[in-house]
Design an enzyme around this catalytic site. Structure first.
Site, PDB file in Angstrom:
ATOM      1  N   TYR A 142      30.007  -0.769 -37.834  1.00 12.53           N
ATOM      2  CA  TYR A 142      31.263  -1.237 -38.431  1.00 12.53           C
ATOM      3  C   TYR A 142      32.407  -0.722 -37.583  1.00 12.53           C
ATOM      4  O   TYR A 142      32.416   0.444 -37.186  1.00 12.53           O
ATOM      5  CB  TYR A 142      31.386  -0.713 -39.864  1.00 12.53           C
ATOM      6  CG  TYR A 142      32.695  -1.047 -40.553  1.00 12.53           C
ATOM      7  CD1 TYR A 142      32.994  -2.355 -40.939  1.00 12.53           C
ATOM      8  CD2 TYR A 142      33.639  -0.048 -40.824  1.00 12.53           C
ATOM      9  CE1 TYR A 142      34.192  -2.653 -41.581  1.00 12.53           C
ATOM     10  CE2 TYR A 142      34.837  -0.346 -41.466  1.00 12.53           C
ATOM     11  CZ  TYR A 142      35.107  -1.650 -41.840  1.00 12.53           C
ATOM     12  OH  TYR A 142      36.293  -1.944 -42.473  1.00 12.53           O
ATOM     13  N   ASP A 237      33.226   3.528 -30.095  1.00 12.95           N
ATOM     14  CA  ASP A 237      33.995   3.666 -31.328  1.00 12.95           C
ATOM     15  C   ASP A 237      33.615   5.001 -31.955  1.00 12.95           C
ATOM     16  O   ASP A 237      32.596   5.116 -32.633  1.00 12.95           O
ATOM     17  CB  ASP A 237      33.705   2.496 -32.271  1.00 12.95           C
ATOM     18  CG  ASP A 237      34.507   2.608 -33.565  1.00 12.95           C
ATOM     19  OD1 ASP A 237      35.227   3.616 -33.737  1.00 12.95           O
ATOM     20  OD2 ASP A 237      34.402   1.688 -34.399  1.00 12.95           O
ATOM     21  N   LYS A 265      40.246   9.214 -38.439  1.00 14.25           N
ATOM     22  CA  LYS A 265      39.655  10.192 -39.362  1.00 14.25           C
ATOM     23  C   LYS A 265      40.034  11.637 -39.021  1.00 14.25           C
ATOM     24  O   LYS A 265      41.127  12.070 -39.367  1.00 14.25           O
ATOM     25  CB  LYS A 265      38.139   9.982 -39.441  1.00 14.25           C
ATOM     26  CG  LYS A 265      37.786   8.574 -40.004  1.00 14.25           C
ATOM     27  CD  LYS A 265      36.316   8.411 -40.265  1.00 14.25           C
ATOM     28  CE  LYS A 265      35.912   6.986 -40.591  1.00 14.25           C
ATOM     29  NZ  LYS A 265      35.975   6.632 -41.993  1.00 14.25           N
TER      30      LYS A 265
HETATM   31  N1  PMP Z   1      35.187   2.370 -36.838  1.00 12.63           N
HETATM   32  C1  PMP Z   1      34.302   3.162 -37.447  1.00 12.63           C
HETATM   33  C2  PMP Z   1      33.136   3.687 -36.677  1.00 12.63           C
HETATM   34  C3  PMP Z   1      34.487   3.513 -38.790  1.00 12.63           C
HETATM   35  O1  PMP Z   1      33.586   4.308 -39.385  1.00 12.63           O
HETATM   36  C4  PMP Z   1      35.604   3.023 -39.495  1.00 12.63           C
HETATM   37  C5  PMP Z   1      35.866   3.375 -40.947  1.00 12.63           C
HETATM   38  N2  PMP Z   1      34.833   3.868 -41.667  1.00 12.63           N
HETATM   39  C6  PMP Z   1      36.494   2.192 -38.808  1.00 12.63           C
HETATM   40  C7  PMP Z   1      36.261   1.895 -37.484  1.00 12.63           C
HETATM   41  C8  PMP Z   1      37.709   1.657 -39.490  1.00 12.63           C
HETATM   42  O2  PMP Z   1      38.606   2.674 -39.723  1.00 12.63           O
HETATM   43  P1  PMP Z   1      39.734   2.524 -40.874  1.00 12.63           P
HETATM   44  O3  PMP Z   1      39.014   2.483 -42.163  1.00 12.63           O
HETATM   45  O4  PMP Z   1      40.580   3.748 -40.683  1.00 12.63           O
HETATM   46  O5  PMP Z   1      40.485   1.275 -40.572  1.00 12.63           O
END
Ligand code: PMP
Length: 425
Positions: A142, A237, A265
């Site tokens: 994701y 990512d 995060k």
């Molecule tokens: N990339 C990864 C690997 C994630 O785990 C997440 C959120 N869990 C996102 C992107 C998206 O981040 P956000 O919820 O801050 O938009």
């Protein structure tokens, strides 16, 4: 009516599904979501004053535990001087320097306000730099909710995928190739067929959005090799894994350098921050230096930056990640041991302050294997833990998070609860 239930009912009147992000609604585990009143260290308290040991940790940011006094203090001190200016601040330089000093593949970094913005911008940058349209992503990874990333695999190895959300026209994802995580042959085949059109691969170098799935030996190295060979960019990512799996994210553990890294995060210390960074020659394609447009009213927000910077400083303390990894491994091993004693098919894995629990024999390495987990068992376990005061992610396909405040007593209390919960399955 109990307070969590009455709040949920009220929330549903004016907030779609009662929540501002879907997984919070407990849809996949059933029951009433807990409304959080306050949090401290490893604990959260709900609206009925029940205390839970928290393994969600705001979905990753709370690596120092909730409401760490140093972070709260800098937030208060910074807020007094104004909340947002829309003009540059010294704090933004400091956090950019702190990130670049810690992650060798990042020479320049741009701040945004969420992980979604970071990945969306990184992909635009990769397309802008290469002048190519196609991107490769992996099923089960994701990367936030940008249109071109809300895609699942279609049928057949090299087909382009199907949208995972209504409102995403097929034309918007026609350039997204969705492949199997940990299957390098498929990536090789994709590059053979479309190599000159592929701008980038985007990958969670350790996947944390299909539960926890580690790369098999050679997978990340193979992605690096193919990108270099075909002139595509490799995007790690590390929104979840950055400063969570280890002090330099997964790239530090694996010894594989991406061209672009996305973060969020942990680097916001609980405040909304994201970032994308990489080699200077790539990052210089972004406005105002280059033709790739990217901007944000609240980007580099001073309060968020102060929280992030204070967090990064505390993470640099000698032995931080050794202690965090040891506690997380203790939890994972302890859970697997309790499950074995109760004869429940189960496995667990961990890296740094992240862990996965799987209701199946053996740690999975593919999306297909993760999907074989016994979801019904997980749901029962989730609720059995919840009533014993342990708050796990309300989905069988999410990673769990441990903080530096999860000490031996907290882990032991969790394992005691798990012993009863497994026996009750
Ligand atoms: N990339 C990864 C690997 C994630 O785990 C997440 C959120 N869990 C996102 C992107 C998206 O981040 P956000 O919820 O801050 O938009």
């Amino acid at each position: 009516m109990p307070r969590n239930a009455s709040l949920f009912e009220r929330a549903c009147q004016t907030i779609p599904g009662g929540v501002n992000s879907p997984v919070r609604a407990f849809r996949s585990v059933g029951g009433v979501p807990r409304f959080v009143k306050r949090a401290q260290g490893p604990y959260i308290w709900d609206a009925e004053d029940h205390r839970y040991i928290d393994y969600v940790g705001s979905w990753g940011p709370a690596i120092l535990g909730h409401a760490h006094p140093d972070i709260v203090r800098v937030v208060q001190e910074t807020a007094v001087n104004g909340l947002s200016f829309g003009a540059p601040t010294e704090g933004e330089i400091e956090i950019a320097e702190a990130i670049a000093a810690r992650i060798p593949s990042i020479e320049k970094v741009r701040l945004v306000s969420s992980g979604t913005e970071a990945t969306m911008s990184a992909i635009r940058l990769a397309r802008g730099v290469t002048g190519r349209p196609k991107i490769v992503k992996f099923e089960g990874c994701y990367h936030g909710h940008a249109d071109s990333l809300l895609v699942k695999a279609g049928s057949g190895m090299l087909t382009f995928g199907n949208p995972t959300s209504a409102g995403v026209p097929p034309e918007f994802i026609q350039h997204t190739l969705v492949l199997d995580y940990n299957r390098l042959e498929a990536v090789e085949a994709a590059f053979k067929e479309f190599g000159s059109e592929i701008a980038c691969i985007i990958v969670e170098p350790i996947a944390g959005n299909m539960n926890l799935v580690k790369p098999v030996p050679g997978f990340l190295e193979g992605l690096r090799r193919l990108c270099t060979e075909y002139g595509a960019l490799l995007i790690f990512d590390e929104v979840m894994t950055g400063f969570r799996a280890g002090p330099q994210g997964v790239q530090g553990l694996a010894g594989v350098a991406p061209d672009i890294t996305t973060l969020a995060k942990v680097i916001g210390g609980g405040m909304p921050v994201g970032a994308f960074g990489g080699r200077a020659d790539i990052m210089e394609h972004i406005a105002p230096l280059g033709p790739v447009y990217q901007a944000g009213t609240l980007s580099g927000n001073p309060v968020a930056v102060a929280a992030g910077l204070a967090t990064l400083r505390l993470l640099s303390e000698e032995g931080f990640y050794d202690r965090l990894s040891a506690q997380t491994a203790k939890l994972a091993h302890g859970l697997a041991e309790r499950a074995r004693a109760a004869k429940v098919p189960f496995s667990a894995d961990s890296v740094g302050g992240m862990f996965g629990i799987y209701f199946r024999e053996g740690v999975p390495t593919t999306f297909e294997e993760v999907s074989e987990s016994d979801v019904e068992r997980f749901k029962k376990f989730f609720h059995a833990m919840l009533i014993r005061g342990v708050y796990l992610a309300p989905s069988a396909f999410e990673a769990g998070f441990v903080s530096s405040t999860h000490d031996d007593a907290v882990i032991q209390a969790t394992l005691d609860a798990a012993e009863e919960a497994f026996a009750a399955l």
